[in-house]
Each structure stands twice: as C-alpha cells, then as structure tokens.
Design a protein around this motif. Sequence first.
Motif, PDB file in Angstrom:
ATOM      1  N   ASP A 299       0.843  -1.197   0.000  1.00  0.00           N
ATOM      2  CA  ASP A 299       0.000   0.000   0.000  1.00  0.00           C
ATOM      3  C   ASP A 299       0.882   1.252   0.000  1.00  0.00           C
ATOM      4  O   ASP A 299       1.595   1.516   0.967  1.00  0.00           O
ATOM      5  N   THR A 300       0.843   2.014  -1.084  1.00  0.00           N
ATOM      6  CA  THR A 300       1.610   3.253  -1.300  1.00  0.00           C
ATOM      7  C   THR A 300       3.118   3.007  -1.346  1.00  0.00           C
ATOM      8  O   THR A 300       3.898   3.949  -1.210  1.00  0.00           O
ATOM      9  N   SER A 301       3.527   1.784  -1.520  1.00  0.00           N
ATOM     10  CA  SER A 301       4.928   1.477  -1.781  1.00  0.00           C
ATOM     11  C   SER A 301       4.954   0.382  -2.846  1.00  0.00           C
ATOM     12  O   SER A 301       3.961  -0.296  -3.088  1.00  0.00           O
ATOM     13  N   ALA A 302       6.091   0.235  -3.505  1.00  0.00           N
ATOM     14  CA  ALA A 302       6.197  -0.684  -4.634  1.00  0.00           C
ATOM     15  C   ALA A 302       5.850  -2.112  -4.229  1.00  0.00           C
ATOM     16  O   ALA A 302       6.219  -2.578  -3.140  1.00  0.00           O
ATOM     17  N   ASN A 303       5.118  -2.817  -5.103  1.00  0.00           N
ATOM     18  CA  ASN A 303       4.815  -4.219  -4.864  1.00  0.00           C
ATOM     19  C   ASN A 303       6.095  -5.049  -4.894  1.00  0.00           C
ATOM     20  O   ASN A 303       7.122  -4.632  -5.441  1.00  0.00           O
ATOM     21  N   PHE A 304       6.022  -6.260  -4.330  1.00  0.00           N
ATOM     22  CA  PHE A 304       7.163  -7.163  -4.290  1.00  0.00           C
ATOM     23  C   PHE A 304       6.891  -8.408  -5.119  1.00  0.00           C
ATOM     24  O   PHE A 304       5.761  -8.873  -5.219  1.00  0.00           O
ATOM     25  N   LEU A 305       7.943  -8.961  -5.691  1.00  0.00           N
ATOM     26  CA  LEU A 305       7.914 -10.292  -6.280  1.00  0.00           C
ATOM     27  C   LEU A 305       9.167 -11.006  -5.801  1.00  0.00           C
ATOM     28  O   LEU A 305      10.275 -10.742  -6.281  1.00  0.00           O
ATOM     29  N   PHE A 306       9.003 -11.883  -4.811  1.00  0.00           N
ATOM     30  CA  PHE A 306      10.133 -12.613  -4.249  1.00  0.00           C
ATOM     31  C   PHE A 306      10.300 -13.929  -5.008  1.00  0.00           C
ATOM     32  O   PHE A 306       9.469 -14.835  -4.902  1.00  0.00           O
ATOM     33  N   MET A 307      11.381 -14.026  -5.766  1.00  0.00           N
ATOM     34  CA  MET A 307      11.669 -15.224  -6.549  1.00  0.00           C
ATOM     35  C   MET A 307      12.501 -16.194  -5.713  1.00  0.00           C
ATOM     36  O   MET A 307      13.511 -15.818  -5.102  1.00  0.00           O
ATOM     37  N   ASN A 308      12.070 -17.437  -5.713  1.00  0.00           N
ATOM     38  CA  ASN A 308      12.621 -18.481  -4.864  1.00  0.00           C
ATOM     39  C   ASN A 308      13.811 -19.162  -5.542  1.00  0.00           C
ATOM     40  O   ASN A 308      13.710 -19.634  -6.676  1.00  0.00           O
ATOM     41  N   HIS A 309      14.916 -19.221  -4.832  1.00  0.00           N
ATOM     42  CA  HIS A 309      16.113 -19.878  -5.344  1.00  0.00           C
ATOM     43  C   HIS A 309      16.310 -21.204  -4.617  1.00  0.00           C
ATOM     44  O   HIS A 309      17.083 -21.317  -3.663  1.00  0.00           O
ATOM     45  N   GLN A 310      15.517 -22.189  -5.061  1.00  0.00           N
ATOM     46  CA  GLN A 310      15.598 -23.563  -4.572  1.00  0.00           C
ATOM     47  C   GLN A 310      15.502 -23.666  -3.050  1.00  0.00           C
ATOM     48  O   GLN A 310      16.171 -24.493  -2.429  1.00  0.00           O
ATOM     49  N   GLY A 311      14.639 -22.809  -2.457  1.00  0.00           N
ATOM     50  CA  GLY A 311      14.375 -22.888  -1.035  1.00  0.00           C
ATOM     51  C   GLY A 311      15.466 -22.362  -0.143  1.00  0.00           C
ATOM     52  O   GLY A 311      15.372 -22.451   1.089  1.00  0.00           O
ATOM     53  N   ARG A 312      16.511 -21.793  -0.751  1.00  0.00           N
ATOM     54  CA  ARG A 312      17.633 -21.287   0.052  1.00  0.00           C
ATOM     55  C   ARG A 312      17.527 -19.783   0.300  1.00  0.00           C
ATOM     56  O   ARG A 312      17.862 -19.304   1.392  1.00  0.00           O
TER      57      ARG A 312
END
Length: 587
Positions: A299-312
């Motif tokens: 909300d009022t800040s940039a959205n996130f997309l957290f990409m998963n690196h093999q669970g680490r």
Amino acid sequence: MPRICTRSYAGLPVRESSRVAYVLTLLIAVLPLVGCRGTSAHVAANPAAPTIQFTDVTESAGIHFVHHNGAAGKKMMPETTGSGCAFLDYDNDGWDDILLIDSKTYGPDAPALALYHNNHDGTFADVTQKAGLTARGYGMGCAVGDYDNDGWDDIYTTFIGPNHLYHNNRNGTFTDVTAKAGVAGAPVGYGNSMRWKWSSSCAWVDYNNDGYLDLFVCNFVKWSPEHDVFCGKPGGEKQYCAPLAYDPTPNTLYRNNRNGTFTDVSRSTGLTSSLGKAWGVICWDFNNDGWPDFAVANDTSANFLFMNHQGRSFTEEALKAGIALNENGKPKAGMGIDVADWQNNGKYSILVGNFSNEKLSLWTDDGTGLFTDMADKAGMGETSLAFLTFGLFFFDYDLDGWQDAFIANGHIDDLVHQFETRITYAERPLLFHNERGQRFTEVGQQSGAPLQREYVLRGCAYGDINNDGYPDMVVVPSNDQPVRLWRNGGGNGNHWIRLKLAGSKSDRDGIGALVIVRAGGMTQRQMVRSGSSFLSQNSLKVTFGLGRATKVEQIEIHWPLGQIDTVPNPPIDQTIVVEEGKGVASR
C-alpha cells in the motif's frame, strides 16, 4: 482549476507535509470524479443479464456476526482496514465451514474469532467456544493449512500483535500452540519499548519443498496506539492517515521444523532487505521452476515479487518483472491480490485491488517472465477506476470453464460524502464475467440483489456451502455491520468437477500443486493455494467449471515434490479425493 485524477487520502502527517501540501492533497481527495475519464462511482454495468443470481442467506443460515472496527472517535488508522474470513472444512465432514475475524479492541478485552459449523442443511452453528478459539485482540487475517500433515487443517490468525496458531485436535476442538510453535510474530522497536508488528495477510506454503508447510506473514506499517500520528490540517480536526505517515516493515517467513515448531528465516532468506507496507500475498510458481514464489501487494509502496532460489534464498524482482509500479512509475495502494490463468492459455495474471482513481491492476505474463497491466484492455480498468478495492478473487461462478473475478469495495473515509456527493463511503461490489478469455464484462448489478447494494467491504472468500458445485461468497464489512453470506443460485445447467488433494510426500493439503483439467476442448489450470484475497482464505478444494461438457478427458496433477498423477475420465458433478501417487481415493 483542472481536475486531477489520482490516489489521495483526506489527511497527511503534519510532521511530513506543509500546509500547502496538505491543502493540495485535500483538494485531490474531494474533486468530483466525473470528468476523470468519464467515470463515476456508479459505473453502469453491461445490460446483458446473466443467468446466475446470488441471494443473501445470512439470517436464514444462522450467521449473526457483526464486525467491529474499534472506532472511538480517535481516527486511528486500523479502523479503516477491516478484517478477513475463511472457508475451511475443519472437521473433515466434506462441508465448508466458515471462520470470521473481529477487530473490536486494540487490547486483550474482546473475542476476535468466530467459527461456524456447516449443518448440511443450509444452516450454520456457532461453535467458537466449543472449538476453543479464544484469541482476543484486534484481529486481521487468517490462513488455513495442515502444517503437521496429520490430515486435519490448522488455523493461523494475524492481529495487531500477537498472532495465533491453532492446532486441530481432530475432535472439533483446537489448541493454541503459538508459544510452542514460535510464530507469535516479530517484535518491532518504538523508542525504548517493543511492540508486536502489525501483521495482515498470511499464507501456508512449502517454500523449501520438504513436504511440510511453512508460513509467510505479511506485515503492514510500524504503528501502535501510543504512536498514532496526527494527520490533517494543522489546527483542524484529525483525519485518517495514509500509510505514508508510517514507516514500512519487512515481511516474515517461518520455516517448519517438522516437529511442531518453526524458525524465523526472514533474514537468512533475504526477505528483510525489502521494506514495504504489505496487505496481500499470493504464493505461485511464476517461473515454472518447481519452487513457489511470493507476490506481495503493498500500500503506497512498490509491490514485491520474491523469486525463490531452490528454497535457500529469495531475490526481490518486482521492478524487473514489471509489477512494482504503475505505468507512470509510481506505486499504487495495493490491497487484495490473486492470480489465475483467466485466458486458459498457460499464462498467469496477477489481479491487485487499489485505491480510488487507481483502477484494478491485471498484470499478465507475456510468457517470458515480464508482466504487462492489461486492466484497460481486458475491460477492468475504466469500470473499476472510481472504486476503492480491498478483497478480491478469481473464481468460476457460472461454471463455464473461464475464471471470473469478484471485487469487494468500500471507501476508508466515513465523511467523504461531506466533500463530494459523487463519492460515498459505501460502494457496490463488482462482478466481472470472463468472456472466454477475451475480456471481462461487469455484471454485478444484474446478478442478484446483494450485488446491487452498497457496503464498506474488506475481506472476502469463496466456498460451496451446499455442495452443489456453484461457489458461494462471504464478505466482511468494516463499519460495525454484519458479515454477509451470499449463496450462488446456480441452475444454468453447466457441469463441474471438484478436487480435494491428499499429499503423501508433498504436504497433506497439496498446497502448491498445479492441477490441469482437459475437457470440452479446453485446458484449465489452477494451483492449490493458501492465502490470497485480502486477509482471507478461500476453500482449499479446487473447482473446475466444465460448461456443457459431459466428460473430463483427463486430470493431471503436478505435486510440489515432482510426482505427476493423471486421472483419466473422472466422474463429473461431484468432489473427488486424489491421493499423491495413488489416484482417486474416494468420491
């Protein structure tokens, strides 16, 4: 003076804005919406009347729950936010029950949870006390999942601290195991004192593919009653603050230790390096590498997309993917979030609810990992421009094989009508019908009396209260009004199939599994997921509309740990249970 069409709140923090900036913001908030691309708060719906009608069955169903926002004239920010709800089958009887959350007080003085058991006859019974759901405080969101793989779904609920985890005792009762599990939430410093973080949405997900559900918890802003900021015109009355008045916080990720306890791995996995104001989260394998990723609406800040690196570890790649900001390079006021393959072409779209004058966002993958906002092209943009959206979800309400969308709306300022008669505190919800993957048509006003009325809605979820295949809805208001249960009348003759997954090596609920159904010349895809919407949880059983198709050629299930099961020619118009590695177990 020119008309300005943009997001705005009635107040800004005095400490961060001058009098001039405040006045400009106030003008933006109250300018008439007519003239902003020709849209008003009462956009006309498509005149073509759908066959599906929704009916309000709240009273006849025996649901007598009123959501309280704790307002006491102090204009504290949480009063505007509302709470969530969930459909779940907590007693494994095959019928969807309902969990509701209240926000009456900031202290431990009032019950926050309500559990309604489905009586199988269209009515529900309040079993909250019997079930042992005794949490108190200012409730927010919830997520449902079987974290210990015993075959019975557990409940996690978020609060303006601390949060609560309830373990299902398999006899209709729950035990609060928060302290033992170590998932009460993360503390945050306020001067010389420590307070619990303001947690919002949450989701169960097996991020490291070890067969046990982990827990992602969204955290909103750094706030407490003692550190509430004055927002408004200097010397004037206090107004509700925008999130800009408060500092952002990192989200929390708990790793399941497979022994009833969890470890906070937010820092070690790289999540704490991204500060935001998170309201909604969706867990989805966006790059098809077999590891679930997280898309977060801020909300009022940039959205996130957290990409998963093999669970680490995770890297935040929203800007790179194109979902962080709007077309002008500015953040929106993201609230609810969901994802679906609404075009049935194997490409996924992220739907996000935003503030008035910001439109819905419909970020669509072009197949290369880059997303483009298709809201205007798909028919959602202009229609949603004047509405303030919180909860939302994709679902196939008419069972024609194409994912539709429900949008829960309601303004945050109960006095907005004093500034502009065309904007109201209460707003009608929107129902977008999917026109075979080409575009959406808004049909809410032709879909039954409940969708014609105006509310101040926040959380929402769907399930099936009578097991007729047609999804029903629960919606939660935020202004001391009763929760509403809307039954889907169905009756259009379309067929369906529903799956309840039972993992063996993968988590028991099959959360994270991709289900592919081929029928009637179409290929549909859905991923079993926890969380989504706004502070809410849809039923974990996945429903596929089949339209007029009278058979399903094949179901293909890609389990989180790599097992692929196929079910040829399954029965239709019923729910089937599919066990990992074994196929159909029961019907």
